[in-house]
Design a protein around this motif. Structure first.
Motif, PDB file in Angstrom:
ATOM      1  N   LEU A   1       1.097  -0.821   0.087  1.00 43.47           N
ATOM      2  CA  LEU A   1       0.519   0.149  -0.001  1.00 43.47           C
ATOM      3  C   LEU A   1       1.246   1.023   0.099  1.00 43.47           C
ATOM      4  O   LEU A   1       2.106   1.501   0.756  1.00 43.47           O
ATOM      5  CB  LEU A   1      -0.628  -0.033   1.279  1.00 43.47           C
ATOM      6  N   THR A   2       0.318   1.732  -1.007  1.00 45.86           N
ATOM      7  CA  THR A   2       1.704   3.302  -0.557  1.00 45.86           C
ATOM      8  C   THR A   2       1.263   4.600  -0.096  1.00 45.86           C
ATOM      9  O   THR A   2       2.246   4.602   0.730  1.00 45.86           O
ATOM     10  CB  THR A   2       1.246   3.821  -2.469  1.00 45.86           C
ATOM     11  N   SER A   3      -0.181   4.466   0.309  1.00 41.43           N
ATOM     12  CA  SER A   3      -0.832   5.061   2.089  1.00 41.43           C
ATOM     13  C   SER A   3      -2.084   5.260   1.386  1.00 41.43           C
ATOM     14  O   SER A   3      -2.823   5.327   0.382  1.00 41.43           O
ATOM     15  CB  SER A   3      -0.357   6.544   2.028  1.00 41.43           C
ATOM     16  N   ASP A   4      -2.991   4.885   2.573  1.00 43.10           N
ATOM     17  CA  ASP A   4      -4.333   5.635   3.140  1.00 43.10           C
ATOM     18  C   ASP A   4      -4.888   7.383   3.187  1.00 43.10           C
ATOM     19  O   ASP A   4      -5.731   7.271   4.168  1.00 43.10           O
ATOM     20  CB  ASP A   4      -4.886   4.160   3.272  1.00 43.10           C
ATOM     21  N   LEU A   5      -3.625   7.617   2.924  1.00 45.68           N
ATOM     22  CA  LEU A   5      -4.033   9.296   3.888  1.00 45.68           C
ATOM     23  C   LEU A   5      -3.664   9.728   2.958  1.00 45.68           C
ATOM     24  O   LEU A   5      -3.603   9.572   1.544  1.00 45.68           O
ATOM     25  CB  LEU A   5      -2.742   9.616   4.903  1.00 45.68           C
ATOM     26  N   ILE A   6      -4.618  11.064   2.433  1.00 41.80           N
ATOM     27  CA  ILE A   6      -5.074  12.367   2.027  1.00 41.80           C
ATOM     28  C   ILE A   6      -3.551  13.078   1.434  1.00 41.80           C
ATOM     29  O   ILE A   6      -3.293  13.155  -0.008  1.00 41.80           O
ATOM     30  CB  ILE A   6      -5.496  13.232   2.181  1.00 41.80           C
ATOM     31  N   ASN A   7      -2.974  13.212   2.004  1.00 41.62           N
ATOM     32  CA  ASN A   7      -1.411  14.009   1.371  1.00 41.62           C
ATOM     33  C   ASN A   7      -0.267  12.895   1.368  1.00 41.62           C
ATOM     34  O   ASN A   7       0.482  13.775   1.793  1.00 41.62           O
ATOM     35  CB  ASN A   7      -0.747  14.635   1.845  1.00 41.62           C
ATOM     36  N   LYS A   8      -0.396  11.627   0.922  1.00 41.23           N
ATOM     37  CA  LYS A   8       0.198  11.074   1.006  1.00 41.23           C
ATOM     38  C   LYS A   8       0.544  10.237  -0.052  1.00 41.23           C
ATOM     39  O   LYS A   8      -0.777  10.369  -1.065  1.00 41.23           O
ATOM     40  CB  LYS A   8       0.836   9.971   1.759  1.00 41.23           C
ATOM     41  N   GLY A   9       1.701   9.292  -0.800  1.00 41.76           N
ATOM     42  CA  GLY A   9       1.737   8.803  -1.407  1.00 41.76           C
ATOM     43  C   GLY A   9       2.417   9.344  -3.122  1.00 41.76           C
ATOM     44  O   GLY A   9       3.078  10.314  -2.715  1.00 41.76           O
ATOM     45  N   ILE A  10       1.486   8.861  -4.326  1.00 46.03           N
ATOM     46  CA  ILE A  10       2.552  10.006  -5.679  1.00 46.03           C
ATOM     47  C   ILE A  10       2.251  11.063  -5.780  1.00 46.03           C
ATOM     48  O   ILE A  10       1.084  11.289  -5.452  1.00 46.03           O
ATOM     49  CB  ILE A  10       2.191   8.822  -7.295  1.00 46.03           C
ATOM     50  N   ASN A  11       2.620  12.838  -4.916  1.00 46.45           N
ATOM     51  CA  ASN A  11       2.455  13.802  -5.637  1.00 46.45           C
ATOM     52  C   ASN A  11       2.368  13.613  -7.116  1.00 46.45           C
ATOM     53  O   ASN A  11       2.672  14.377  -7.469  1.00 46.45           O
ATOM     54  CB  ASN A  11       2.904  14.873  -5.305  1.00 46.45           C
ATOM     55  N   LEU A  12       0.464  13.934  -7.694  1.00 44.82           N
ATOM     56  CA  LEU A  12       0.905  13.918  -9.144  1.00 44.82           C
ATOM     57  C   LEU A  12       1.193  15.285  -9.575  1.00 44.82           C
ATOM     58  O   LEU A  12       1.130  15.322 -11.027  1.00 44.82           O
ATOM     59  CB  LEU A  12      -1.054  13.656  -9.125  1.00 44.82           C
ATOM     60  N   GLU A  13       0.827  16.548  -8.590  1.00 43.18           N
ATOM     61  CA  GLU A  13       0.836  17.188  -9.695  1.00 43.18           C
ATOM     62  C   GLU A  13       2.620  18.406  -9.519  1.00 43.18           C
ATOM     63  O   GLU A  13       3.415  19.062 -10.271  1.00 43.18           O
ATOM     64  CB  GLU A  13       0.552  18.644  -8.589  1.00 43.18           C
ATOM     65  N   SER A  14       3.512  16.879  -8.678  1.00 40.04           N
ATOM     66  CA  SER A  14       5.311  17.495  -9.304  1.00 40.04           C
ATOM     67  C   SER A  14       5.731  16.070 -10.345  1.00 40.04           C
ATOM     68  O   SER A  14       6.757  16.680  -9.680  1.00 40.04           O
ATOM     69  CB  SER A  14       6.114  16.970  -7.932  1.00 40.04           C
ATOM     70  N   LEU A  15       4.712  15.743 -10.861  1.00 39.94           N
ATOM     71  CA  LEU A  15       5.609  15.071 -11.676  1.00 39.94           C
ATOM     72  C   LEU A  15       5.633  15.408 -13.446  1.00 39.94           C
ATOM     73  O   LEU A  15       4.576  16.449 -13.738  1.00 39.94           O
ATOM     74  CB  LEU A  15       4.246  13.576 -11.898  1.00 39.94           C
ATOM     75  N   PRO A  16       6.866  15.542 -13.302  1.00 40.09           N
ATOM     76  CA  PRO A  16       7.260  15.726 -14.590  1.00 40.09           C
ATOM     77  C   PRO A  16       6.638  15.629 -16.028  1.00 40.09           C
ATOM     78  O   PRO A  16       6.123  14.104 -16.159  1.00 40.09           O
ATOM     79  CB  PRO A  16       8.707  15.852 -14.969  1.00 40.09           C
ATOM     80  N   ILE A  17       7.203  16.284 -17.108  1.00 35.14           N
ATOM     81  CA  ILE A  17       6.082  15.879 -18.140  1.00 35.14           C
ATOM     82  C   ILE A  17       6.866  14.724 -18.706  1.00 35.14           C
ATOM     83  O   ILE A  17       8.229  14.144 -19.101  1.00 35.14           O
ATOM     84  CB  ILE A  17       6.114  16.959 -19.871  1.00 35.14           C
ATOM     85  N   GLY A  18       5.938  13.039 -19.205  1.00 33.72           N
ATOM     86  CA  GLY A  18       6.656  11.795 -19.440  1.00 33.72           C
ATOM     87  C   GLY A  18       6.013  10.643 -19.696  1.00 33.72           C
ATOM     88  O   GLY A  18       4.595  10.589 -19.065  1.00 33.72           O
ATOM     89  N   ARG A  19       6.406   8.893 -19.556  1.00 39.78           N
ATOM     90  CA  ARG A  19       5.804   8.143 -19.608  1.00 39.78           C
ATOM     91  C   ARG A  19       6.428   7.540 -18.762  1.00 39.78           C
ATOM     92  O   ARG A  19       7.437   7.489 -18.913  1.00 39.78           O
ATOM     93  CB  ARG A  19       5.480   7.680 -20.792  1.00 39.78           C
ATOM     94  N   TYR A  20       6.051   7.318 -17.627  1.00 37.89           N
ATOM     95  CA  TYR A  20       6.491   6.258 -16.173  1.00 37.89           C
ATOM     96  C   TYR A  20       5.641   4.938 -16.242  1.00 37.89           C
ATOM     97  O   TYR A  20       4.358   4.718 -16.604  1.00 37.89           O
ATOM     98  CB  TYR A  20       6.309   6.663 -14.890  1.00 37.89           C
ATOM     99  N   ILE A  21       6.731   3.484 -15.960  1.00 37.80           N
ATOM    100  CA  ILE A  21       6.275   2.564 -16.049  1.00 37.80           C
ATOM    101  C   ILE A  21       6.301   2.655 -14.507  1.00 37.80           C
ATOM    102  O   ILE A  21       7.131   2.949 -13.910  1.00 37.80           O
ATOM    103  CB  ILE A  21       6.801   1.251 -16.524  1.00 37.80           C
ATOM    104  N   VAL A  22       5.299   2.057 -13.682  1.00 39.26           N
ATOM    105  CA  VAL A  22       4.998   1.922 -12.103  1.00 39.26           C
ATOM    106  C   VAL A  22       5.598   0.180 -12.200  1.00 39.26           C
ATOM    107  O   VAL A  22       4.744  -1.063 -12.858  1.00 39.26           O
ATOM    108  CB  VAL A  22       3.751   1.849 -12.156  1.00 39.26           C
TER     109      VAL A  22
END
Length: 191
Positions: free
Chosen positions: A59-80
């Motif tokens: 589990l990455t997180s079950d909290l609202i402001n935790k996990g992957i911050n989508l606002e900070s990801l640069p342009i591109g395609r990423y594999i998880v």
């Protein structure tokens, strides 16, 4: 397998299981990695993990402001990927497959300097020249204009669930602010 993925506020979170990672007692550390397809960018996130009924759970997180911050990801395609580091210093990487009822979600970042990013989160399949095939989860970020049907407005009622907010006799703040938030959404939808 990804059993659930969700966006809480501006953060993206994943919950899943795997039958392939069964030697949890020999695991030193587990991380979630976003790796750009060109190999130039990599982002690492800590995750919670454990073994339950011989299944590896994460589990990455079950909290609202935790996990992957989508606002900070640069342009591109990423594999998880899941990076499992064993005590013998060997790393094993696992792709994530979809075990949910939904396939792809779109997210638009909040407008900053008149710029928005469109983020698509989904699943794809790759076949190499040697006919090796694997399924994987991806996150794709591209700059875009907001579509007309997308509002750049966030309505947060502020309370609810176990947090009722202020209470005065028979009134709870959670009930009042939720009513106003719903009414505001309805009125904005008419524009």
């Amino acid at each position: 397998d990804v059993n659930k993925y969700i966006i809480y506020g501006t953060h993206f979170n994943i919950e899943g299981t795997s039958e392939n990672i069964y030697t949890i007692d020999k695991v030193k550390n587990v991380k979630l990695i976003l790796k750009s397809l060109d190999g130039e960018k990599e982002f690492t996130y800590t995750i919670d993990y454990g073994l339950n009924d011989k299944n590896f759970e994460f589990l990455t997180s079950d909290l609202i402001n935790k996990g992957i911050n989508l606002e900070s990801l640069p342009i591109g395609r990423y594999i998880v990927l899941i990076d499992v580091e064993h005590y013998n210093e060997i790393h094993r990487y696992y792709t994530l497959q979809n075990n949910t009822e939904y396939n792809e979600i779109e997210y638009y970042t909040i407008t900053k300097n008149e710029i928005n990013n469109k983020i698509v989160i989904g699943f794809d399949e790759y076949t190499s020249d040697s006919s090796n095939e694997f399924k994987y989860m991806y996150i794709e970020v591209e700059e875009t204009d907001l579509p007309d049907e997308i509002y750049d407005i966030v309505i947060d009622a502020g309370h609810g669930g176990t947090d009722s907010g202020a209470v005065n006799k028979e009134y709870e703040e959670a009930d009042i602010v939720l009513d106003y938030a719903i009414k505001l959404k309805e009125e904005l939808g008419k524009l």
